[in-house]
Design a protein around this motif. Sequence first.
Motif, short mmCIF file in Angstrom:
data_model
loop_
_atom_site.label_atom_id
_atom_site.label_comp_id
_atom_site.label_asym_id
_atom_site.label_seq_id
_atom_site.Cartn_x
_atom_site.Cartn_y
_atom_site.Cartn_z
N PRO A 259 -5.50 10.40 51.47
CA PRO A 259 -6.00 11.25 50.38
C PRO A 259 -4.89 11.70 49.42
CG PRO A 259 -6.89 11.96 52.50
CD PRO A 259 -5.82 10.95 52.81
N GLY A 260 -5.17 11.50 48.14
CA GLY A 260 -4.28 11.98 47.10
C GLY A 260 -3.04 11.15 46.86
N ARG A 261 -2.88 10.04 47.58
CA ARG A 261 -1.64 9.26 47.46
C ARG A 261 -1.84 7.94 46.73
NH1 ARG A 261 0.60 8.29 53.12
NH2 ARG A 261 2.19 7.23 51.88
N LEU A 262 -3.04 7.64 46.29
CA LEU A 262 -3.31 6.37 45.60
C LEU A 262 -3.41 6.60 44.10
CD1 LEU A 262 -4.08 3.33 45.82
CD2 LEU A 262 -6.47 4.08 45.93
N ARG A 263 -2.76 5.74 43.33
CA ARG A 263 -2.90 5.73 41.88
C ARG A 263 -3.55 4.39 41.50
NH1 ARG A 263 -1.74 9.96 43.51
NH2 ARG A 263 0.11 11.24 43.05
N VAL A 264 -4.59 4.44 40.72
CA VAL A 264 -5.40 3.24 40.45
C VAL A 264 -5.33 2.87 38.97
CG1 VAL A 264 -7.71 2.25 40.53
CG2 VAL A 264 -6.99 3.87 42.30
N GLY A 265 -4.98 1.64 38.70
CA GLY A 265 -5.02 1.12 37.35
C GLY A 265 -5.78 -0.19 37.30
N VAL A 266 -6.57 -0.38 36.25
CA VAL A 266 -7.29 -1.64 36.04
C VAL A 266 -7.01 -2.10 34.62
CG1 VAL A 266 -9.09 -1.06 37.71
CG2 VAL A 266 -9.42 -0.49 35.30
N GLY A 267 -7.23 -3.39 34.38
CA GLY A 267 -7.03 -3.94 33.04
C GLY A 267 -7.84 -5.21 32.88
N HIS A 268 -7.87 -5.72 31.64
CA HIS A 268 -8.68 -6.91 31.40
C HIS A 268 -7.98 -8.19 31.82
CE1 HIS A 268 -6.16 -7.24 27.89
NE2 HIS A 268 -6.74 -6.26 27.26
N GLY A 269 -6.72 -8.09 32.26
CA GLY A 269 -6.02 -9.25 32.77
C GLY A 269 -5.37 -10.07 31.66
N VAL A 270 -4.34 -10.82 32.03
CA VAL A 270 -3.70 -11.77 31.12
C VAL A 270 -4.66 -12.95 30.96
CG1 VAL A 270 -1.73 -13.30 30.78
CG2 VAL A 270 -1.39 -11.03 31.81
N GLN A 271 -5.06 -13.20 29.75
CA GLN A 271 -6.16 -14.15 29.54
C GLN A 271 -5.83 -15.57 29.98
OE1 GLN A 271 -9.34 -12.92 28.70
NE2 GLN A 271 -8.05 -11.20 29.31
N ASP A 272 -4.59 -16.01 29.84
CA ASP A 272 -4.23 -17.34 30.32
C ASP A 272 -4.40 -17.44 31.84
OD1 ASP A 272 -3.67 -18.21 27.80
OD2 ASP A 272 -1.49 -18.00 27.96
N TRP A 273 -3.98 -16.38 32.55
CA TRP A 273 -4.16 -16.38 34.01
C TRP A 273 -5.64 -16.35 34.38
CZ3 TRP A 273 -0.09 -11.98 35.01
CH2 TRP A 273 1.20 -12.54 34.95
N MET A 274 -6.41 -15.55 33.65
CA MET A 274 -7.83 -15.49 33.95
C MET A 274 -8.49 -16.85 33.72
SD MET A 274 -8.12 -12.40 35.03
CE MET A 274 -6.41 -12.65 35.60
N GLY A 275 -8.01 -17.57 32.71
CA GLY A 275 -8.52 -18.91 32.47
C GLY A 275 -8.16 -19.87 33.59
N GLN A 276 -6.97 -19.71 34.16
CA GLN A 276 -6.55 -20.58 35.25
C GLN A 276 -7.47 -20.51 36.46
OE1 GLN A 276 -2.10 -19.43 35.14
NE2 GLN A 276 -2.13 -21.34 36.26
#
Length: 300
Positions: free
Chosen positions: A96-113
């Motif tokens: 509890p209280g020790r996690l930091r969460v980040g999300v993003g749309h991703g690097v598009q070239d990697w997502m394409g791979q």
Amino acid sequence: MHPSPGTARPRTTLGAVALPSLPPERLRAVARAADAAGLEELWLWEDCFLSGGVSTASALLASTDRLAVGIGVMPVPLRNVALAAMEVATLERMFPGRLRVGVGHGVQDWMGQVGARVDSPLTLLREHVTALRSLLAGSEVTTDGRYVRLRQVRLDWPPERPPLVGVGTGGPRSLRLSGEVADATILTGGTTPAQVARARELIDEGRAAAGRQDPHPITVYLMAATGPGATERLEREQRAWGHEPGPEGGAAGSAEEIAAAVGRWADAGADTVVLQPLTGEPDPEGFVRFVAEEVRPLTP
């Protein structure tokens, strides 16, 4: 909110990055060194095709006692939002209280791979963050979006206090979106103090459009080098990343000089500054100890 001139500024949170170029088996030693030294936050990157963010965060949290671990960031095209919520909720309940969460749309070239690239990354990000925050809050979610489709989904084990969900981004539209739908924003290394200040303005535009009054902290990665030839090594790193070399995009020198740089980014609007070692840093354990034991006492 940030204080007016002449008023006390809130304490800046200081962290460090454990670069994904380190083999996974090295990361627990880095986390233990950070924990023993009193570092506040250790951040991980889920870059393709290196270490998994959730699995690594779980191992590091289990290997330490008080260290906060940030995942910055998980690309949303790679995960169904229900699975992301289950993983985040599990970690938050265990630590509890020790996690930091980040999300993003991703690097598009990697997502394409990997066959996960979408036509509208911002639409996916909006739908994912909105659903993720609702699920972590314990709500039952039904939605039929362009990309996110859920029918009566509710977590059996939601966290007692959901962690803030941050969006890792840098573009104007994404920053406004982060202010509108997310709890926090994560800015990449190479972001200058002026760009932090501008990001704060764009985030606040999104918050105003959504009628949000809750605080919205900003975390920024700051490239940092110390020791012999620190300035030259930093400038080589900046060029390798495609950034303009110089002190506006990184920090080099002694603990005093790096702490002064942290203050500049904090003055510009960063609530958390995460020092990013140079690629190939030979002593990552020593770097986190340097941040915690030498830079932290000099930081506002």
